[in-house]
Structures are given as structure tokens and as C-alpha cells.
Design a protein around this motif. Structure first.
Motif, mmCIF file in Angstrom:
data_model
loop_
_atom_site.group_PDB
_atom_site.id
_atom_site.type_symbol
_atom_site.label_atom_id
_atom_site.label_comp_id
_atom_site.label_asym_id
_atom_site.label_seq_id
_atom_site.Cartn_x
_atom_site.Cartn_y
_atom_site.Cartn_z
ATOM 1 N N ALA A 187 61.112 36.552 33.495
ATOM 2 C CA ALA A 187 59.645 36.136 33.136
ATOM 3 C C ALA A 187 59.854 35.221 34.332
ATOM 4 O O ALA A 187 58.373 34.975 34.880
ATOM 5 N N ALA A 188 60.980 34.363 34.650
ATOM 6 C CA ALA A 188 60.275 32.450 35.501
ATOM 7 C C ALA A 188 60.400 33.678 36.589
ATOM 8 O O ALA A 188 59.090 33.121 37.345
ATOM 9 N N PRO A 189 60.760 34.883 37.767
ATOM 10 C CA PRO A 189 60.175 34.681 38.903
ATOM 11 C C PRO A 189 58.739 35.331 38.784
ATOM 12 O O PRO A 189 58.044 34.697 39.603
ATOM 13 N N TYR A 190 58.267 35.787 37.548
ATOM 14 C CA TYR A 190 57.018 36.491 37.636
ATOM 15 C C TYR A 190 55.989 34.987 37.343
ATOM 16 O O TYR A 190 54.957 34.731 38.202
ATOM 17 N N ALA A 191 56.273 33.881 36.628
ATOM 18 C CA ALA A 191 55.834 32.484 36.672
ATOM 19 C C ALA A 191 55.216 31.373 38.097
ATOM 20 O O ALA A 191 55.023 31.949 38.467
ATOM 21 N N ILE A 192 56.812 31.782 38.574
ATOM 22 C CA ILE A 192 56.824 31.734 39.571
ATOM 23 C C ILE A 192 56.163 31.673 41.023
ATOM 24 O O ILE A 192 55.106 30.638 41.371
ATOM 25 N N THR A 193 55.940 33.135 40.855
ATOM 26 C CA THR A 193 55.087 33.788 41.890
ATOM 27 C C THR A 193 53.301 34.028 41.663
ATOM 28 O O THR A 193 52.377 33.359 42.301
ATOM 29 N N TYR A 194 53.364 33.769 40.182
ATOM 30 C CA TYR A 194 52.019 33.644 40.244
ATOM 31 C C TYR A 194 51.471 32.637 40.041
ATOM 32 O O TYR A 194 50.266 31.733 40.589
ATOM 33 N N LEU A 195 52.490 31.270 40.099
ATOM 34 C CA LEU A 195 51.434 29.861 39.760
ATOM 35 C C LEU A 195 51.952 29.690 41.028
ATOM 36 O O LEU A 195 50.076 28.208 41.753
ATOM 37 N N ARG A 196 52.483 30.234 42.694
ATOM 38 C CA ARG A 196 52.380 29.142 43.968
ATOM 39 C C ARG A 196 51.339 30.407 44.121
ATOM 40 O O ARG A 196 50.238 29.511 45.190
ATOM 41 N N ILE A 197 51.378 31.277 43.974
ATOM 42 C CA ILE A 197 49.648 31.632 44.609
ATOM 43 C C ILE A 197 48.589 31.231 44.001
ATOM 44 O O ILE A 197 47.574 30.699 45.267
ATOM 45 N N SER A 198 48.535 31.449 42.708
ATOM 46 C CA SER A 198 47.290 30.824 41.989
ATOM 47 C C SER A 198 47.148 29.344 42.606
ATOM 48 O O SER A 198 46.035 28.749 42.528
ATOM 49 N N ALA A 199 47.789 28.771 42.705
ATOM 50 C CA ALA A 199 48.164 27.542 43.156
ATOM 51 C C ALA A 199 46.755 26.679 43.953
ATOM 52 O O ALA A 199 46.313 25.589 44.549
ATOM 53 N N ALA A 236 39.349 24.950 44.522
ATOM 54 C CA ALA A 236 38.299 26.340 44.765
ATOM 55 C C ALA A 236 37.975 25.965 42.949
ATOM 56 O O ALA A 236 36.969 25.683 42.634
ATOM 57 N N MET A 237 38.925 25.609 42.587
ATOM 58 C CA MET A 237 38.291 25.740 40.830
ATOM 59 C C MET A 237 38.053 24.158 40.807
ATOM 60 O O MET A 237 36.662 23.954 40.042
ATOM 61 N N LEU A 238 38.473 23.240 41.504
ATOM 62 C CA LEU A 238 38.141 21.775 41.339
ATOM 63 C C LEU A 238 36.452 22.085 42.209
ATOM 64 O O LEU A 238 35.659 20.987 42.060
ATOM 65 N N ILE A 251 29.393 35.053 35.971
ATOM 66 C CA ILE A 251 28.916 35.882 35.394
ATOM 67 C C ILE A 251 29.518 36.750 36.743
ATOM 68 O O ILE A 251 30.441 37.736 36.807
ATOM 69 N N GLY A 252 29.215 35.932 38.137
ATOM 70 C CA GLY A 252 29.706 36.998 38.967
ATOM 71 C C GLY A 252 31.296 36.566 39.382
ATOM 72 O O GLY A 252 32.048 38.202 39.952
ATOM 73 N N GLY A 253 31.799 35.595 39.135
ATOM 74 C CA GLY A 253 33.345 35.317 39.606
ATOM 75 C C GLY A 253 33.800 35.946 38.358
ATOM 76 O O GLY A 253 35.335 36.658 39.071
ATOM 77 N N PHE A 254 33.349 35.819 37.407
ATOM 78 C CA PHE A 254 34.628 37.046 35.887
ATOM 79 C C PHE A 254 34.405 39.078 36.653
ATOM 80 O O PHE A 254 35.202 39.276 36.723
ATOM 81 N N ALA A 255 33.240 38.955 37.287
ATOM 82 C CA ALA A 255 32.381 41.183 37.525
ATOM 83 C C ALA A 255 33.945 40.752 39.107
ATOM 84 O O ALA A 255 34.626 41.566 38.967
ATOM 85 N N ALA A 256 33.732 39.971 39.214
ATOM 86 C CA ALA A 256 35.084 40.431 40.785
ATOM 87 C C ALA A 256 36.163 40.196 40.653
ATOM 88 O O ALA A 256 37.093 40.737 41.077
ATOM 89 N N ASN A 257 36.527 39.293 39.781
ATOM 90 C CA ASN A 257 37.099 38.742 39.728
ATOM 91 C C ASN A 257 38.110 39.892 38.695
ATOM 92 O O ASN A 257 39.908 40.032 38.634
ATOM 93 N N ALA A 258 37.333 40.799 37.865
ATOM 94 C CA ALA A 258 38.363 41.511 37.269
ATOM 95 C C ALA A 258 38.443 43.171 37.949
ATOM 96 O O ALA A 258 39.625 43.848 38.338
ATOM 97 N N THR A 297 42.426 36.878 41.474
ATOM 98 C CA THR A 297 41.857 35.381 40.600
ATOM 99 C C THR A 297 41.709 34.583 41.981
ATOM 100 O O THR A 297 40.370 33.552 41.808
ATOM 101 N N VAL A 298 42.403 34.178 42.858
ATOM 102 C CA VAL A 298 42.517 33.040 43.789
ATOM 103 C C VAL A 298 41.065 33.608 44.577
ATOM 104 O O VAL A 298 39.396 32.842 45.322
ATOM 105 N N ILE A 299 40.544 34.887 45.072
ATOM 106 C CA ILE A 299 39.672 34.703 45.824
ATOM 107 C C ILE A 299 38.413 34.837 45.134
ATOM 108 O O ILE A 299 37.860 34.696 45.490
ATOM 109 N N ALA A 300 38.346 35.097 43.598
ATOM 110 C CA ALA A 300 36.764 34.895 42.895
ATOM 111 C C ALA A 300 36.492 34.067 42.994
ATOM 112 O O ALA A 300 36.039 33.672 43.403
ATOM 113 N N GLN A 301 37.820 32.351 42.686
ATOM 114 C CA GLN A 301 37.383 31.711 42.518
ATOM 115 C C GLN A 301 37.160 30.849 43.602
ATOM 116 O O GLN A 301 35.872 30.207 43.675
#
Length: 445
Positions: A131-143, A148-150, A173-180, A201-205
Motif C-alpha cells: 500500500a505504501a507506494p500508492y499512498a506516497i504517490t497520492y499524497l505527493r500529488i494531492s499535496a 487551494a483548499m486553504l 456542488i460544482g467542485g464535487f461534480a468536477a472531481n467525480a 482532485t487537485v484540478i477540482a480543488q
């Protein structure tokens, strides 16, 4: 039957309309980030168990990294609402821009920390080798979406202070739809796997942040407010946010202690605890929506120098909190046969869950008062007291909760300590509101 004077009925009706107009859209906006995670989980879950486990670890880290800075919304709401009450719209927007600039600076600092330390952070959670490689990939990109979220938090505070909770709802609502849509397209259509979910998720944020900034910038230009960063204003926002940060960290510590105690009780108890904690968080969103209305309304009254209006609004919102708590408690009891099987079919977990769930239901009226008074004092800019009150509450809760494995009572006893924690919060907040020391008027505090 004795009826209330027409003047009182009219005042209550006005407060009710304001509360509903602000609270209902606020509730929709509050659940945006949890819905982001739910969509990501649903899409990534079909990639495989290791990918889903990696997402779960990364999402927990990201939500913590964002939520500890929720003061960006709360402090900004109170400060902007005061200016609005004082009739200073340019100053209100200027104050809001200081909060947005602070959010951008904090976000940039968090990104610079997370990117190089992602493997170590994931390792702290005890991620498996798969699981660790996937967690690192997601965390680094989503960071990359954290700034944007702040910004979204701070800009949401600006609009709430301006008595506008509808725009945040529409953006959510727009962000949720775009994210999906982006997640589905990038994960499956483009074949990017878990990285595609993170990028979506990053693009939607950032799209949400851009939408908020567009609204705030238009308001600034309309009222002639400066958009440039002001060092003194940013510093003042940071100073106002420190007590609320202490309060938030204390609340997080309560949750961590409770989860640690549940884990000490056994696998069955910690599984049941996590289910109850999920429900508790959902109930908190409903009550927090009324509290957000309180922040905006109280700040406006005090900015206008209307102490009696602030007192009357506070009383009416407490009534709303108690009533909402009673309704939510009854719903928890009635819906438990439907709710529990959604999360587990294990009869042993269900048996551990049920009595603790009843404790949550019984304590909801107390929670209603806590959230309302918390929102009132935030709206009054009474952050230092909120920090001290939460530290006192933590000091009472921690030793009692840590004794649960020794004294017995299992998960039900643990949730009685959570009820004790909420009762302590209610008492400390009630003492403050009764004192009247929070009733400080003026455009600034």
C-alpha cells in the motif's frame, strides 16, 4: 395561554429566517471535502485493495493537514462580519484578503514540507509494503492542492462574514461534480490509476479556489478594496488564528486519545468506535452549520454596536441547538437498525456498537448547545477564551478516558467519557456567555 409579545415574536422570526438562510447552504458546503474523499474511495476501490489502502492513509494525512487550519475560515468569518456590521464593506473585503494571503503562505509552506517527507509520513501510519507506494504517490500529488483548499477555507470565511453562504454551496456542488468526472476520466479513461484520482482532485480543488477568488476580487473592485498583500494585516490574521489553532489541536487530541483507548480495548471495539465516530462527525456537520450562522450573525451585531441584538440572537440559536440536538438524537435511535448494517454485518461488532450509539443519541442536545455557543464566541472573536476552555476540557477528559481499560465498561464507558467531554465544553462556554465579557463591540476586536 400566555403569548409572547408581538415584538418578541417578530424578533424570533427574524432570527429564524437569518439562521435558516445561512445554515442550510452552509451544511451543503461543509460536507464537500468528505464527499471528495468518498468519490475518490469509490473510484479507487475498483483498482484494488492496496490502492484503496494507500488512498485511505494519504487521505487521513491530507484531511488532518487541511483541517488543523480551519481557523482560516472561522477567524475570517468573525473579522469580516464585524466590518460588515460597522458598515465598512471595503474594510471587510480588505480583511478577508489578508486571510486569503495568509492561507496561500501557509499552503505553500505545507507543500514544501509534505513533498520531501511523504515516505516518512506514510511510514508513520504503518502502511504495508504493497500500500505504501500508492499512498506516497497520492499524497505527493494531492499535496499540490493543499494551498487551494486553504484558500477555499479563507474565502469561505470571507463570504460567510458577508452573510453569503449560498455561493460556497454552489462552488461545493460544482467542485464535487468536477472531481467525480475528472476522477473517472483520469483513473479509467486515461489509465493513470491512483495518480489520476489525485490529479483529478487537485484540478477540482484549484478550480474551486479560482471560483472563490473571482467572487472576492469582483467584490474588492466594486468597493475599491486593495488586493495587495499587507504584512501588518496578514500578521494580525495569523495572531487571531493562533488561539483557534490551539482549540482545534486540542479537539484533535481528544479524538486521537479516544481512538487509542478503543484500540487498546480490542479489534471489535475499535471497529465499532470508528463507525460511531463516522456518525458523530456527520451529526457534527448538521450542528456546525447552525454554529456558522452564529459566527456571521453575532459578528455583524457586535460590529454594529448592538449588544442586545447579539444577546437575543444567541438565545435564539441556543434554542435551535437544543431542538436540533433532540431531533438528531431521536433520528439516531430510530435509524440505528438501518444505519448499523450499512457498516458491518459482524454481530459481535453490532453488539458492541449499540449501547455506545445510544450514549451518542442521548448526548446530542448537549452537543447542540456546545456547537452553538462555540460559534457565538467565535463570531465575537473570543478565540483566547475558546483555547483555554478547550485545554481545560482536554485536561479533564484525558485521565478519565485513559482509565477506561483499567476500570472496565468497554466502548460504552469510553463514549460516556466523550459525553463528559462535551458536558465540560458546554459548562465552560455557558459560563463565558453568561458573563457577557464576549460582548465587545466595534469594527475590530
Amino acid at each position: 395561554m400566555i403569548q409572547a409579545p408581538a415584538k418578541d415574536r417578530h424578533a424570533r422570526g427574524r432570527h429564524d429566517r437569518e439562521i435558516i438562510a445561512l445554515a442550510v447552504p452552509a451544511f451543503g458546503a461543509l460536507i464537500a471535502e468528505p464527499l471528495f474523499v468518498m468519490v475518490d474511495s469509490a473510484i479507487v476501490g475498483h483498482l484494488g485493495t492496496p490502492q484503496l489502502a494507500g488512498l485511505g492513509i494519504a487521505a487521513a494525512l491530507l484531511l488532518t493537514g487541511v483541517n488543523i487550519f480551519v481557523f482560516l475560515a472561522y477567524a475570517t468569518t468573525a473579522a469580516v462580519a464585524r466590518r460588515v456590521g460597522a458598515g465598512d464593506l471595503p474594510g471587510a473585503i480588505r480583511q478577508g484578503m489578508d486571510g486569503i494571503w495568509l492561507a496561500l503562505l501557509i499552503g505553500a509552506a505545507v507543500v514544501t514540507v509534505v513533498l520531501p517527507t511523504a515516505p516518512g509520513l506514510v511510514d508513520l501510519f504503518g502502511a504495508s509494503d504493497t500500500a505504501a507506494p500508492y499512498a506516497i504517490t497520492y499524497l505527493r500529488i494531492s499535496a499540490l492542492g493543499i494551498p487551494a483548499m486553504l484558500i477555499v477555507l479563507a474565502a469561505t470565511g470571507v463570504l460567510r462574514g458577508l452573510q453569503d453562504t449560498r455561493t460556497p454551496l454552489y462552488v461545493a456542488i460544482g467542485g464535487f461534480a468536477a472531481n467525480a468526472a475528472l476522477n473517472a476520466a483520469l483513473v479509467y479513461g486515461a489509465g493513470l490509476g491512483i495518480a489520476g484520482s489525485a490529479w483529478g482532485t487537485v484540478i477540482a480543488q484549484w478550480a474551486m479556489a479560482a471560483a472563490y477568488l473571482t467572487v472576492v476580487v469582483r467584490g474588492a473592485r466594486r468597493h475599491g478594496a486593495s488586493l495587495r498583500p499587507d504584512a501588518a494585516g496578514i500578521r494580525a490574521c495569523a495572531q487571531a488564528g493562533v488561539p483557534l489553532l490551539v482549540r482545534t489541536l486540542s479537539l484533535r487530541t481528544v479524538t486521537l486519545i479516544a481512538t487509542g483507548v478503543a484500540a487498546n480495548l480490542g479489534d471489535t471495539e475499535v471497529a465499532a468506535h470508528q463507525i460511531i465516530l463516522t456518525l458523530w462527525s456527520l451529526l457534527a456537520f448538521a450542528l456546525d452549520a447552525i454554529a456558522i450562522a452564529g459566527q456571521a450573525i453575532i459578528g455583524r451585531y457586535l460590529g454594529a454596536g448592538d449588544k442586545e441584538g447579539a444577546r437575543a440572537a444567541c438565545r435564539r440559536m441556543v434554542e435551535w441547538g437544543i431542538a436540533s440536538g433532540v431531533v438528531l438524537g431521536v433520528l439516531v435511535i430510530l435509524a440505528r437498525p438501518l444505519f448499523i448494517p450499512l457498516f458491518t454485518s459482524d454481530q459481535v461488532v453490532q453488539d458492541a456498537l449499540l449501547p455506545a450509539l445510544l450514549v451518542v443519541a442521548v448526548s446530542q442536545p448537549i452537543s447542540g448547545v456546545v456547537y452553538i455557543l462555540d460559534g457565538v464566541l467565535m463570531g465575537a472573536g473570543d478565540g483566547p477564551y475558546l483555547a483555554v476552555a478547550m485545554i481545560i476540557t482536554l485536561a479533564v477528559f484525558a485521565p478519565v478516558a485513559l482509565l477506561v481499560p483499567t476500570l472496565g465498561g468497554g466502548l460504552t464507558a469510553l463514549w460516556w467519557t466523550m459525553a463528559l467531554m462535551m458536558t465540560m465544553r458546554m459548562l465552560t462556554l455557558w459560563v463565558r456567555t453568561r458573563s457577557g465579557r464576549w460582548l465587545v463591540t466595534g469594527a475590530t476586536r
